[in-house]
Scaffold this motif. Structure first.
Motif, PDB file in Angstrom:
ATOM      1  N   GLY A 111      -7.688  22.010   1.871  1.00  0.00           N
ATOM      2  CA  GLY A 111      -7.089  21.771   0.560  1.00  0.00           C
ATOM      3  C   GLY A 111      -6.293  20.492   0.458  1.00  0.00           C
ATOM      4  N   THR A 112      -6.418  19.596   1.428  1.00  0.00           N
ATOM      5  CA  THR A 112      -5.632  18.369   1.454  1.00  0.00           C
ATOM      6  C   THR A 112      -6.475  17.160   1.091  1.00  0.00           C
ATOM      7  OG1 THR A 112      -4.163  19.262   3.155  1.00  0.00           O
ATOM      8  CG2 THR A 112      -4.178  16.881   2.892  1.00  0.00           C
ATOM      9  N   PHE A 113      -5.918  16.322   0.237  1.00  0.00           N
ATOM     10  CA  PHE A 113      -6.560  15.078  -0.174  1.00  0.00           C
ATOM     11  C   PHE A 113      -5.747  13.899   0.366  1.00  0.00           C
ATOM     12  CE2 PHE A 113      -7.992  18.248  -3.095  1.00  0.00           C
ATOM     13  CZ  PHE A 113      -9.281  17.888  -3.451  1.00  0.00           C
ATOM     14  N   ALA A 114      -6.439  12.903   0.884  1.00  0.00           N
ATOM     15  CA  ALA A 114      -5.800  11.674   1.352  1.00  0.00           C
ATOM     16  C   ALA A 114      -5.954  10.610   0.276  1.00  0.00           C
ATOM     17  CB  ALA A 114      -6.451  11.201   2.649  1.00  0.00           C
ATOM     18  N   THR A 115      -4.853   9.970  -0.117  1.00  0.00           N
ATOM     19  CA  THR A 115      -4.899   8.977  -1.183  1.00  0.00           C
ATOM     20  C   THR A 115      -4.298   7.662  -0.707  1.00  0.00           C
ATOM     21  OG1 THR A 115      -2.726   9.459  -2.160  1.00  0.00           O
ATOM     22  CG2 THR A 115      -4.580  10.850  -2.848  1.00  0.00           C
ATOM     23  N   VAL A 116      -4.897   6.578  -1.160  1.00  0.00           N
ATOM     24  CA  VAL A 116      -4.416   5.229  -0.831  1.00  0.00           C
ATOM     25  C   VAL A 116      -4.399   4.408  -2.112  1.00  0.00           C
ATOM     26  CG1 VAL A 116      -4.842   3.117   0.483  1.00  0.00           C
ATOM     27  CG2 VAL A 116      -5.363   5.341   1.502  1.00  0.00           C
ATOM     28  N   LEU A 117      -3.226   3.927  -2.492  1.00  0.00           N
ATOM     29  CA  LEU A 117      -3.100   3.014  -3.624  1.00  0.00           C
ATOM     30  C   LEU A 117      -2.862   1.622  -3.046  1.00  0.00           C
ATOM     31  CD1 LEU A 117      -3.010   2.556  -6.675  1.00  0.00           C
ATOM     32  CD2 LEU A 117      -0.555   3.013  -6.597  1.00  0.00           C
ATOM     33  N   HIS A 118      -3.854   0.765  -3.196  1.00  0.00           N
ATOM     34  CA  HIS A 118      -3.815  -0.577  -2.607  1.00  0.00           C
ATOM     35  C   HIS A 118      -3.290  -1.572  -3.644  1.00  0.00           C
ATOM     36  CE1 HIS A 118      -4.743  -3.199   0.628  1.00  0.00           C
ATOM     37  NE2 HIS A 118      -5.726  -3.831   0.027  1.00  0.00           N
ATOM     38  N   LYS A 119      -2.672  -2.619  -3.173  1.00  0.00           N
ATOM     39  CA  LYS A 119      -2.076  -3.638  -4.057  1.00  0.00           C
ATOM     40  C   LYS A 119      -1.074  -2.981  -5.003  1.00  0.00           C
ATOM     41  CE  LYS A 119      -6.259  -6.469  -3.849  1.00  0.00           C
ATOM     42  NZ  LYS A 119      -7.342  -7.145  -4.606  1.00  0.00           N
ATOM     43  N   ALA A 120      -0.202  -2.146  -4.419  1.00  0.00           N
ATOM     44  CA  ALA A 120       0.717  -1.324  -5.213  1.00  0.00           C
ATOM     45  C   ALA A 120       2.099  -1.962  -5.283  1.00  0.00           C
ATOM     46  CB  ALA A 120       0.803   0.070  -4.607  1.00  0.00           C
ATOM     47  N   ARG A 121       2.170  -3.207  -5.701  1.00  0.00           N
ATOM     48  CA  ARG A 121       3.445  -3.935  -5.691  1.00  0.00           C
ATOM     49  C   ARG A 121       4.497  -3.272  -6.570  1.00  0.00           C
ATOM     50  NH1 ARG A 121      -0.481  -7.892  -5.514  1.00  0.00           N
ATOM     51  NH2 ARG A 121      -0.353  -9.317  -3.737  1.00  0.00           N
ATOM     52  N   GLN A 122       4.092  -2.716  -7.691  1.00  0.00           N
ATOM     53  CA  GLN A 122       5.050  -2.137  -8.638  1.00  0.00           C
ATOM     54  C   GLN A 122       5.170  -0.623  -8.507  1.00  0.00           C
ATOM     55  OE1 GLN A 122       6.760  -4.348 -10.353  1.00  0.00           O
ATOM     56  NE2 GLN A 122       5.491  -5.980  -9.500  1.00  0.00           N
ATOM     57  N   GLN A 123       4.496  -0.030  -7.523  1.00  0.00           N
ATOM     58  CA  GLN A 123       4.475   1.420  -7.398  1.00  0.00           C
ATOM     59  C   GLN A 123       5.177   1.849  -6.112  1.00  0.00           C
ATOM     60  OE1 GLN A 123       3.160   3.711  -9.529  1.00  0.00           O
ATOM     61  NE2 GLN A 123       2.418   2.236 -11.008  1.00  0.00           N
ATOM     62  N   PRO A 126       6.276   5.307  -3.585  1.00  0.00           N
ATOM     63  CA  PRO A 126       5.684   6.627  -3.301  1.00  0.00           C
ATOM     64  C   PRO A 126       6.081   7.710  -4.295  1.00  0.00           C
ATOM     65  CG  PRO A 126       6.344   5.594  -1.252  1.00  0.00           C
ATOM     66  CD  PRO A 126       6.822   4.692  -2.356  1.00  0.00           C
ATOM     67  N   HIS A 127       7.353   7.762  -4.693  1.00  0.00           N
ATOM     68  CA  HIS A 127       7.769   8.825  -5.611  1.00  0.00           C
ATOM     69  C   HIS A 127       7.119   8.667  -6.981  1.00  0.00           C
ATOM     70  CE1 HIS A 127      10.658   5.721  -6.963  1.00  0.00           C
ATOM     71  NE2 HIS A 127      10.690   6.391  -8.092  1.00  0.00           N
ATOM     72  N   MET A 128       6.835   7.412  -7.380  1.00  0.00           N
ATOM     73  CA  MET A 128       6.172   7.176  -8.658  1.00  0.00           C
ATOM     74  C   MET A 128       4.716   7.651  -8.602  1.00  0.00           C
ATOM     75  SD  MET A 128       7.755   3.349  -9.199  1.00  0.00           S
ATOM     76  CE  MET A 128       6.850   3.020 -10.716  1.00  0.00           C
ATOM     77  N   VAL A 129       4.054   7.389  -7.473  1.00  0.00           N
ATOM     78  CA  VAL A 129       2.667   7.828  -7.315  1.00  0.00           C
ATOM     79  C   VAL A 129       2.604   9.356  -7.289  1.00  0.00           C
ATOM     80  CG1 VAL A 129       0.631   7.728  -5.834  1.00  0.00           C
ATOM     81  CG2 VAL A 129       2.078   5.700  -6.092  1.00  0.00           C
ATOM     82  N   LYS A 130       3.559   9.999  -6.614  1.00  0.00           N
ATOM     83  CA  LYS A 130       3.611  11.470  -6.597  1.00  0.00           C
ATOM     84  C   LYS A 130       3.740  12.031  -8.007  1.00  0.00           C
ATOM     85  CE  LYS A 130       5.885  11.866  -2.091  1.00  0.00           C
ATOM     86  NZ  LYS A 130       7.110  12.300  -1.386  1.00  0.00           N
ATOM     87  N   GLN A 131       4.606  11.427  -8.802  1.00  0.00           N
ATOM     88  CA  GLN A 131       4.798  11.906 -10.166  1.00  0.00           C
ATOM     89  C   GLN A 131       3.511  11.799 -10.972  1.00  0.00           C
ATOM     90  OE1 GLN A 131       8.077   9.585 -11.609  1.00  0.00           O
ATOM     91  NE2 GLN A 131       9.624  10.787 -10.522  1.00  0.00           N
ATOM     92  N   THR A 186       0.832  -1.201   0.000  1.00  0.00           N
ATOM     93  CA  THR A 186       0.000   0.000   0.000  1.00  0.00           C
ATOM     94  C   THR A 186       0.868   1.253   0.000  1.00  0.00           C
ATOM     95  OG1 THR A 186      -1.662  -1.194   1.299  1.00  0.00           O
ATOM     96  CG2 THR A 186      -1.873   1.198   1.192  1.00  0.00           C
ATOM     97  N   VAL A 187       0.488   2.229  -0.822  1.00  0.00           N
ATOM     98  CA  VAL A 187       1.127   3.542  -0.813  1.00  0.00           C
ATOM     99  C   VAL A 187       0.113   4.549  -0.286  1.00  0.00           C
ATOM    100  CG1 VAL A 187       2.142   5.383  -2.193  1.00  0.00           C
ATOM    101  CG2 VAL A 187       2.689   2.999  -2.719  1.00  0.00           C
TER     102      VAL A 187
END
Length: 356
Positions: A234-246, A248-253, A184-185
């Protein structure tokens, strides 16, 4: 920690007390019914710091008791852990929606219960300072800021769309995940200079602005297990589940690229040239439990907000220096070193050119 335990079974209540004392929790108040629990809370001279409630009880059950406790002043963020033999996910989800922080299954395990208590306490401490709306409400009462009742810190619900959730429901979903580790990210992302948008736009247009951002970010991950919720300010909370190939820096990009294509409202063309995000991560990295992800979610929201404030201050200093542009030599050195330090002493770092 002052703990109340509620169970209609005296034997189960005794076992729970024994387990808690073995885990070094000594300030315990055992109660045999929900009604008696409410009486104890009302009569308490010092507030309780944690509740352990059985779900199935005659009369008022643990879910109803949980909802009543959450509606009481001072108990909005106190850990409430359900102790139950129930395996029905519907009932467990109802408990979480009523405000439960976590649950443990019977028969109780002392180590697991101690871990859950510590995690619940940490999560509640992080959430205690966050603005909270009344259950089912999306706006503050009128007179507390904007005439519509909307305030910048309010964690309003975004319009329903794939991947978009209410913040409390997202947190509850993470807590309800089965035991285990998940790839998870967890990230928070804050809109820079959101105060400008809030002040310039009518409430309805500001809501539409937030919805556009949430929908744009969710669409970037439309084919993945991605969740997003608005946390206020102005803040959003995000969760990428089952993120084996991702990572944090990739999700930010990916989030940054997605938002770069979104045009700000026309009313903000001069004061708000583009939409930029500041990011924050929770301390939990790599595979984590659902409870770890919930804690990381609160930390990420806080970190994103702090980063947005820091970046906004840097931008204001940069704009100020460009606008005033003092003369050369000593006058320039005095301006570029003294004035910014007084405005933001923790942010300013003189450049090589200024020291030349």
């Amino acid at each position: 920690m002052k703990i109340m335990t509620v169970d209609d079974d005296p034997i189960a209540l005794g076992i729970l007390e024994t387990v808690l004392r073995q885990a070094q929790y000594q300030d315990l108040t055992p109660v045999l019914s929900a009604e008696a629990a409410l009486e104890e809370v009302a009569a308490a001279q010092t507030p309780f710091e944690c509740f352990l409630l059985d779900i199935r009880m005659p009369g008022m059950d643990g879910i109803e008791l949980c909802a009543k406790l959450r509606a009481m002043a001072g108990y909005e963020d106190v850990p409430i852990i359900m102790t139950t033999a129930v395996t029905d996910k519907t009932r467990l989800n109802q408990a979480l929606q009523a405000g439960a922080t976590d649950y443990v299954n019977k028969p109780l395990d002392g180590i697991e219960l101690g871990t859950r208590l510590r995690a619940a306490g940490q999560l509640s401490a992080l959430l205690a300072g966050a603005p909270r709306l009344a259950p089912g409400a999306t706006e503050r009462p009128a007179g507390l800021g904007d005439p519509s009742g909307l305030r910048l810190p309010d964690a309003i619900s975004l319009d329903p769309a794939p991947g978009i959730h209410d913040l409390e429901k997202l947190r509850s979903a993470l807590l309800a995940l089965p035991s285990g580790l998940y790839s998870t990210v967890v990230l928070g992302c804050s809109v820079l200079h959101v105060e400008t948008a809030f002040e310039a736009l009518p409430a309805a247009r500001f809501r539409a602005f937030l919805n556009d951002i949430g929908r744009t970010l969710a669409e970037e991950f439309a084919t993945e297990t991605f969740h997003i919720a608005y946390a206020g300010n102005g803040t959003f909370a995000t969760v990428l589940h089952k993120a084996r190939q991702q990572k944090p820096h990739m999700v930010k990009q990916r989030l940054g690229r997605a938002i770069a294509d979104l045009e700000p409202p026309a009313e903000l063309s001069e004061e708000f040239p583009g939409i930029e995000l500041a990011f924050g991560e929770g301390s939990s990295k790599g595979p984590m439990t659902g409870h770890g992800a919930a804690v990381a979610l609160s930390e990420a929201i806080q970190a994103a907000g702090e980063n947005a404030q820091t970046q906004a201050q840097r931008h204001r200093l940069s704009d100020l220096r460009k606008t005033l542009r003092p003369g050369k030599g000593r006058a320039r050195t005095a301006f570029s070193q003294v004035l910014p330090r007084r405005l933001a002493p923790n942010l300013f770092r003189p450049s090589r050119e200024e020291n030349a």
